[in-house]
Design an enzyme around this catalytic site. Structure first.
Site, short mmCIF file in Angstrom:
data_model
loop_
_atom_site.label_atom_id
_atom_site.label_comp_id
_atom_site.label_asym_id
_atom_site.label_seq_id
_atom_site.Cartn_x
_atom_site.Cartn_y
_atom_site.Cartn_z
CG ASP B 26 38.78 47.01 42.16
OD1 ASP B 26 37.68 46.52 41.87
OD2 ASP B 26 39.14 47.22 43.34
CE LYS B 83 31.82 44.27 40.92
NZ LYS B 83 33.08 44.38 41.67
CD GLU B 187 35.84 41.80 42.48
OE1 GLU B 187 35.32 41.47 43.56
OE2 GLU B 187 35.28 42.55 41.66
CG ASP B 209 37.03 39.54 48.09
OD1 ASP B 209 36.52 40.47 48.73
OD2 ASP B 209 37.26 39.62 46.87
#
Lengths: 161, 594
Positions: B26, B83, B187, B209
């Site tokens: 992850d 990211k 994800e 999410d």
């Protein structure tokens, strides 16, 4: 023309067991999905995905039954021409849809449209089982237009939120 | 620094060596986690300090050298949340308020509008890919220390919204770190996989999410170890950072602490500024409500009733805000599943998928494509070939024909989106099929096939059936439309929907009329057909009428009427032609051959 009923080894008719279809589909994918097999050919996995998408949906399954009788209302606009009165009816409906602005009214309209589409598909099935394919097809052509209206209503409702 | 050792991509079909361990990663914005399935159980790997969650931070000294990774060391400069920059160019950063504020001071001075972002750290320049690779190298090392053997392959989780550039950049980072990416897993899908397998669950689940920068929602159905994604949706620019931003505007210097405190306590105090939980909830209410509406819309799109839902899985740090549970309960009832750790669930799912792809497992994951794909037709109409939320891999073939007599080429323009017209969609590319043999319009058959593989890579090919002339194009659809763009497209298509259907009918009527016109005009010149002068004059008049109406492009009914009249008048001609064709075919043939 692919025959998805044959692919799934089920009888070629409108009323099918959707639970059985799903379990067959998942079993097939467990055997043929590229993640599960070293066989490089995607063909089987592709066919089962496409076939399941078609057979699992009442409208698409009905259209597929007609396709197998060489009437393809999904891909060939000229396969069955909608008569003018039907087009006028649809246009009127579109105008009506335009005037609806309340969420509740939209939802009632959506529900009615869904019921009408279900009725049209049942009418289709009636004539289909009597092998009157062109008559049966007219009901599906109308259902196709109503599905478009239904999609417009959905966009309209989602915009309201 | 010599970190550049790029491996050649390895053929994926070689992955099924069951003794080789594929790790799951992850690679998070704030924290990263690594693990693998060992003895049928997920094991998240720890470092010498017994941590299994590592901050996604890279630390530099005043020479621009990397001194440590995943530590809160005091140093010249620490880079976090890299990211956010992955796969983005300078323009992207400038356009996003929150990103611009955080990163603009560090962006290298030579960075231009369309360049992918690089950061200037002391005397050195680093791309986001290189910094991300440092984190991956660190995770790889942790895994190797735990497993006591080299690791070469990984499954890495990415946000469902990540576009093709961001996905490619993630893959490149992995290459730099000496890891081959066996699969990028979305994800929310990873979360569902983790939840479903750890609880041995069956049924239909919503994965909600809410991360720092983005909101993703997926709906999955789990039956006998097959995890089928039914549909995905989301908002690329909605996340916890927005709440921080609102608190900052309110006057707080440490908005993050304020947000976290308010998730646990009834109020937050910073110097002389105070905010109650109620006021905080008012502040963020609209944004949270929006996420709930996105979930509702997806359920409606998929025709799933709330009663069919077995649970809602909450993922992402921001999902800890109590207001989210409150609003979700109001809309979906008390189905929220809380027996999972929102910080580790994505990593656990990535480990499970790594195990699935190493050929050891009975489980299977079926994913979908997020946006419809189609081609441009005459009149700028889109003909959708593959609809959104179709299970991949999928292949669809449709046949098309020529529009004009002796047309020898056909341009195929591929578009992505939900609009009815090309102008409302996003162009993905185009190619041409040539050498169609000269023949009458409508006779040539060109079959166009859309192939979408298990990684979402699109290939479009076309074949002309008589000469077998072929053309092919490989396209990587970049699913990078912003929420604003999507909203704008939806609004546009609504406004146009009435115009659309009328314009569509008009366009179709004109296309039909033109085809008939061309045939009859050709017949008029055909000296094999007998046409008396009276008929010829009538036909010419009608043709002129029809051409005038078509040029006017106004009244579909008049055009159709005029066309029907023309066909009526041309009836004797058509009959002659049919008879001639039949007699031509009959001549010299035995009756048996019919």
């Amino acid at each position: 023309m692919k025959n998805f009923f044959k692919l799934f080894n089920i009888e070629e008719k409108f009323n099918i067991d959707l639970v059985d279809l799903e379990s067959k589909y998942l079993n097939f994918q467990n055997l043929h999905h590229p993640d599960k097999t070293s066989n490089k050919s995607l063909k089987k996995s592709l066919d089962f995905n496409e076939g399941y998408q078609v057979l699992n949906d009442d409208f698409l399954r009905a259209c597929h039954l007609l396709q197998l009788q060489d009437i393809d209302i999904l891909n060939d606009e000229k396969a069955l021409k909608p008569d003018k009165s039907m087009l006028m009816e649809i246009l009127e409906l579109q105008e009506h849809v335009e005037q609806i602005t309340q969420k509740n009214a939209i939802e009632i309209f959506q529900k009615n449209l869904k019921n009408t589409i279900t009725d049209l598909i049942n009418d289709f099935n009636h004539y289909y089982t009597h092998q009157e394919y062109k008559v049966a097809g007219q009901f599906l052509v109308k259902a196709k237009y109503l599905k478009k209206t239904l999609a417009d209503l959905k966009i309209k409702k989602q915009k309201l939120l | 620094m010599s970190i550049l050792q790029i491996q050649e991509p390895v053929d994926i079909s070689n992955n099924s060596d069951p003794s080789e361990t594929i790790i799951g990663i992850d690679l998070g914005t704030t924290n990263s986690i690594v693990g693998a399935v060992l003895n049928n159980k997920v094991k998240l790997f720890s470092d010498e300090f017994n941590r299994d969650i590592f901050p996604s931070i890279v630390n530099f000294d005043d020479q621009g050298q990397i001194i440590s990774v995943a530590k809160n060391d005091k140093c010249f400069l620490s880079i976090s949340s890299v990211k956010r920059l992955i796969g983005k160019n300078f323009d992207d950063i400038k356009q996003q308020k929150i990103l611009a504020k955080k990163y603009l001071p560090q962006i290298a001075k030579n960075c231009q509008n369309q360049d992918s972002v690089s950061l200037q750290i002391a005397e050195k320049n680093y791309t986001a890919i290189e910094i991300s690779a440092e984190i991956l190298k660190f995770l790889k090392k942790i895994a190797e220390n735990n497993l006591q053997k080299p690791v070469k392959k990984a499954v890495i989780s990415v946000p469902a919204y990540f576009d093709e550039q961001a996905k490619n950049a993630t893959k490149q980072s992995a290459q730099l770190a000496g890891l081959e990416v066996v699969r990028l897993i979305n994800e929310p899908t990873a979360s569902a996989l983790a939840y479903g397998l750890d609880n041995n669950s069956q049924g239909t689940f919503v994965v909600y999410d809410l991360g720092g920068g983005t909101f993703d929602v997926s709906i999955l159905k789990i039956v006998n170890g097959v995890f089928r994604v039914l549909g995905v949706s989301g908002d690329n620019h909605l996340g916890g950072d927005d709440f921080d931003h609102l608190l900052e505007e309110y006057g707080f210097k440490n908005p993050r602490l304020a947000k976290e405190t308010l998730s646990l306590k009834p109020q937050y105090l910073e110097e002389h500024l105070k905010i109650s939980k109620e006021d905080f909830e008012k502040l963020i209410y609209d944004k949270i409500l929006k996420t709930v509406k996105i979930c509702e819309n997806l359920l409606e799109d998929l025709d799933i009733d709330i009663n069919q839902l077995n649970g809602i899985i909450l993922v992402g740090g921001s999902s800890r805000i109590p207001l989210i549970k409150k609003l979700l309960k109001k809309s979906f009832g008390d189905k929220i599943l809380t027996n999972i750790d929102p910080d580790r669930v994505v990593a656990i799912g990535a480990c499970h998928q790594a195990y699935n792809l190493s050929g050891n497992s009975k489980n299977l994951l079926l994913d979908v494509n997020p946006l419809s794909l189609g081609i441009e037709m005459m009149g700028g109409i889109v003909d959708k070939i593959i609809y959104r939320n179709s299970t991949i891999p999928i292949s669809k073939t449709k046949e098309f024909t020529t529009y004009a007599d002796n047309q020898t080429g056909m341009k195929i323009h591929i578009v992505q989106g939900e609009g009815e017209f090309v102008k409302d969609c996003r162009s993905l590319g185009e190619f041409e099929i040539k050498n169609i043999p000269a023949m009458i319009a409508g006779l040539a058959q060109v079959a166009i096939t859309f192939n979408l593989d298990a990684d979402g890579l699109l290939t479009v090919s076309a074949i002309e059936k008589i000469t077998k002339s072929t053309a092919k194009i490989v396209i990587k659809p970049s699913f990078s439309l912003s929420e604003e763009q999507i909203k704008e497209m939806l609004l546009k298509s609504l406004k146009n929907s009435k115009e659309d259907i009328q314009l569509r009918i008009l366009t179709q009527t004109i296309v039909d009329a033109n085809q008939d016109l061309a045939i009859i005009k050709k017949d008029l010149k055909n000296n094999k057909l007998k046409i008396n002068s009276k008929l010829k004059k009538l036909l010419q008049e009608k043709i002129a009428d029809l051409e005038f109406l078509i040029n006017e492009k106004k009244d579909k009914d008049l055009i159709a009427q005029c066309k029907d009249q023309l066909i009526e008048i041309a009836q004797p001609l058509i009959l002659q032609k049919v008879n001639q064709t039949i007699s031509n075919q009959v001549v010299g043939k035995k009756i048996d051959n019919f």
